[in-house]
Motif scaffolding. Structure first.
Motif, short mmCIF file in Angstrom:
data_model
loop_
_atom_site.label_atom_id
_atom_site.label_comp_id
_atom_site.label_asym_id
_atom_site.label_seq_id
_atom_site.Cartn_x
_atom_site.Cartn_y
_atom_site.Cartn_z
N ALA A 93 9.43 5.24 -6.59
CA ALA A 93 10.45 4.19 -6.64
C ALA A 93 11.19 4.09 -5.30
O ALA A 93 11.50 2.98 -4.83
CB ALA A 93 11.44 4.48 -7.77
N LEU A 94 11.47 5.24 -4.68
CA LEU A 94 12.15 5.23 -3.39
C LEU A 94 11.28 4.57 -2.33
O LEU A 94 11.76 3.72 -1.55
CB LEU A 94 12.49 6.66 -2.98
N ILE A 95 9.99 4.95 -2.29
CA ILE A 95 9.07 4.33 -1.33
C ILE A 95 8.97 2.83 -1.60
O ILE A 95 8.91 2.01 -0.67
CB ILE A 95 7.69 4.99 -1.42
N GLY A 96 8.97 2.45 -2.88
CA GLY A 96 8.92 1.03 -3.22
C GLY A 96 10.14 0.28 -2.72
O GLY A 96 10.03 -0.86 -2.23
N GLY A 97 11.33 0.91 -2.83
CA GLY A 97 12.54 0.28 -2.31
C GLY A 97 12.47 0.08 -0.80
O GLY A 97 12.86 -0.97 -0.27
N LEU A 147 0.83 -1.21 0.00
CA LEU A 147 0.00 0.00 0.00
C LEU A 147 0.86 1.26 0.00
O LEU A 147 0.43 2.31 -0.50
CB LEU A 147 -0.92 0.01 1.22
N GLY A 148 2.07 1.17 0.57
CA GLY A 148 2.96 2.33 0.58
C GLY A 148 3.28 2.84 -0.81
O GLY A 148 2.98 3.99 -1.15
N PRO A 149 3.89 2.02 -1.68
CA PRO A 149 4.16 2.49 -3.05
C PRO A 149 2.89 2.75 -3.86
O PRO A 149 2.90 3.56 -4.79
CB PRO A 149 4.99 1.35 -3.66
N ALA A 150 1.78 2.09 -3.50
CA ALA A 150 0.53 2.36 -4.21
C ALA A 150 0.07 3.79 -3.97
O ALA A 150 -0.28 4.52 -4.91
CB ALA A 150 -0.54 1.37 -3.77
N PHE A 151 0.06 4.22 -2.71
CA PHE A 151 -0.32 5.60 -2.39
C PHE A 151 0.71 6.59 -2.93
O PHE A 151 0.34 7.68 -3.38
CB PHE A 151 -0.48 5.77 -0.88
N ALA A 152 1.98 6.22 -2.91
CA ALA A 152 3.02 7.11 -3.42
C ALA A 152 2.81 7.38 -4.91
O ALA A 152 3.04 8.49 -5.40
CB ALA A 152 4.40 6.51 -3.18
N GLY A 153 2.38 6.35 -5.64
CA GLY A 153 2.13 6.54 -7.07
C GLY A 153 0.98 7.48 -7.35
O GLY A 153 0.94 8.12 -8.41
N LEU A 154 0.05 7.61 -6.40
CA LEU A 154 -1.09 8.50 -6.59
C LEU A 154 -0.76 9.96 -6.33
O LEU A 154 -1.36 10.85 -6.93
CB LEU A 154 -2.25 8.07 -5.68
N ILE A 155 0.17 10.21 -5.40
CA ILE A 155 0.39 11.59 -4.95
C ILE A 155 1.80 12.10 -5.16
O ILE A 155 2.03 13.31 -5.04
CB ILE A 155 0.03 11.72 -3.45
N GLY A 156 2.76 11.23 -5.48
CA GLY A 156 4.14 11.67 -5.57
C GLY A 156 4.71 11.55 -6.98
O GLY A 156 4.04 11.13 -7.92
N THR A 157 5.98 11.93 -7.11
CA THR A 157 6.68 11.78 -8.38
C THR A 157 7.08 10.33 -8.57
O THR A 157 7.05 9.52 -7.63
CB THR A 157 7.93 12.67 -8.40
N TRP A 158 7.51 9.99 -9.79
CA TRP A 158 7.89 8.60 -10.03
C TRP A 158 9.17 8.25 -9.27
O TRP A 158 9.34 7.11 -8.83
CB TRP A 158 8.06 8.35 -11.53
N ALA A 175 6.92 -5.64 -5.22
CA ALA A 175 7.67 -5.23 -6.41
C ALA A 175 6.72 -4.89 -7.56
O ALA A 175 6.91 -3.89 -8.28
CB ALA A 175 8.63 -6.34 -6.83
N GLY A 176 5.67 -5.69 -7.74
CA GLY A 176 4.72 -5.43 -8.82
C GLY A 176 3.95 -4.14 -8.62
O GLY A 176 3.77 -3.35 -9.56
N VAL A 177 3.50 -3.90 -7.38
CA VAL A 177 2.76 -2.66 -7.10
C VAL A 177 3.68 -1.46 -7.25
O VAL A 177 3.27 -0.40 -7.74
CB VAL A 177 2.15 -2.72 -5.69
N THR A 178 4.95 -1.60 -6.86
CA THR A 178 5.91 -0.50 -7.03
C THR A 178 6.09 -0.15 -8.50
O THR A 178 6.08 1.03 -8.88
CB THR A 178 7.26 -0.87 -6.41
#
Length: 343
Positions: free
Chosen positions: A47-51, A32-43, A80-83
């Motif tokens: 990617a950083l949140i996904g890592g 859910l972390g990288p999922a929300f990051a993709g909605l509100i942040g830069t790519w 990894a897939g959601v990121t």
């Protein structure tokens, strides 16, 4: 605050996973972390949140002993897939936002040419204008206004082009261009309106029409002459607070429809003295509706124009229209306020 949402979500998931144990199966929710990051942040931030999410997932998987089974690797693959999906979605959103910013910039430049600021002072008069677009991301619509100090008095126009989009903008540009020139040349409002009528009829060939009210203010005589072509009547707020809607003796067809016959527009006069205020507006003001479908009561709200500063007074009225509609307006709303300058 939203920028911290992915971190907070991952921290909450980690806490729940540690408390509930590996059997509860909360570990994949770290994605859910990288999922929300993709909605509100830069790519890049996604990617950083996904890592970080992958490291957290790996740590929790080791803590829970899940890598001895397929569950740990499945959770890692999910994160990894959601990121990856979040990075792609964020990049696409950023491109759309950049394109929208470019369109908005072009729209603002177009408006600065088409709807150039009117002079704040014209002779003895003080002017203020307001334009509220029905489209939140664009300030360009079919409403128009202009003020010209001519040899025959201060001449103003407020109008509304039928239709929306670039075609309406082009028609508004034609009307304003002709008005700015003809206001200096034509000796009376009837001739001025006839010239505008020919322009709209020639260029639009009956495809579009323009409702408009034209006023000619003679400050030395304390008189205003009106000519109305199918437009909402101007409102004069008298010095004592009373209101006077200046309805024409007979409504004429809008500009561009003269080929269909009908009575030619007739001029009518009204006293306009120091202390009085003249408000011209488009139907986007009076047709603004609240949640119950009630139209905006313009005459009842005339008291909002009491501020000594004309721009502040008009802004108070504009804000009240928006609050009445309780959301975006369904039509563009233009207003022009004229009053005598304070001595």
């Amino acid at each position: 605050m939203l920028s911290w949402l992915p971190i907070v979500v991952m921290a909450v998931v980690a806490g729940i996973d540690i408390s509930a144990g590996p059997e509860a199966g909360f570990l994949p929710l770290v994605s859910l972390g990288p999922a929300f990051a993709g909605l509100i942040g830069t790519w890049r931030r996604t990617a950083l949140i996904g890592g970080v999410a992958l490291l957290l997932c790996a740590g929790l998987g080791v803590y829970d002993g899940l890598f001895d089974t397929q569950r740990g690797w499945t959770a890692m693959a999910s994160v990894a897939g959601v990121t990856l999906a979040g990075v792609l979605a964020s990049g696409s959103r950023m491109r759309r936002e950049a394109e929208l910013a470019g369109v908005r910039s072009i729209a603002e430049v177009t408006q600065s040419v088409l709807m150039r600021p009117v002079p704040r002072h014209v002779g003895e008069l003080r002017t203020a204008v307001s334009y509220t677009s029905a489209v939140a991301e664009s300030r360009i619509g079919g409403d128009l206004y202009e003020v010209v100090a001519s040899p025959y008095g201060v001449r103003v126009i407020v109008g509304d082009v039928q239709g929306k989009g670039l075609a309406a903008v082009a028609t508004a540009a034609s009307v304003l261009g002709v008005f700015r020139e003809a206001a200096h040349d034509e000796p009376d409002l009837t001739s001025l309106a006839a010239r505008l009528e020919r322009t709209v009829a020639r260029e639009e060939d009956g495809e579009k029409f323009v409702t408009a009210v034209i006023a000619e203010i003679h400050a030395d005589e304390r008189v205003t002459v009106f000519l109305n072509c199918g437009h909402p009547p101007p409102m004069i707020v008298r010095a004592d607070g009373s209101t006077d809607l200046r309805c024409p003796p007979a409504y004429a067809l809008p500009l561009g429809l003269g080929m269909h016959g009908g009575e030619p527009p007739l001029t009518h006069r009204s006293r306009f003295a120091p202390g009085d205020q003249l408000l011209l507006y488009t139907d986007g003001v009076t047709e603004a509706r609240d949640a119950d479908g009630t139209f905006y009561p313009l005459r009842e709200r005339a008291g909002l124009l009491g501020d000594a500063d004309a721009e502040e007074a008009l802004e108070a009225l504009r804000g009240d229209v928006v609050r009445h509609a309780n959301g975006p307006l369904h039509d563009d709303a233009a207003m022009m306020l004229l009053r005598y300058r304070q001595r």
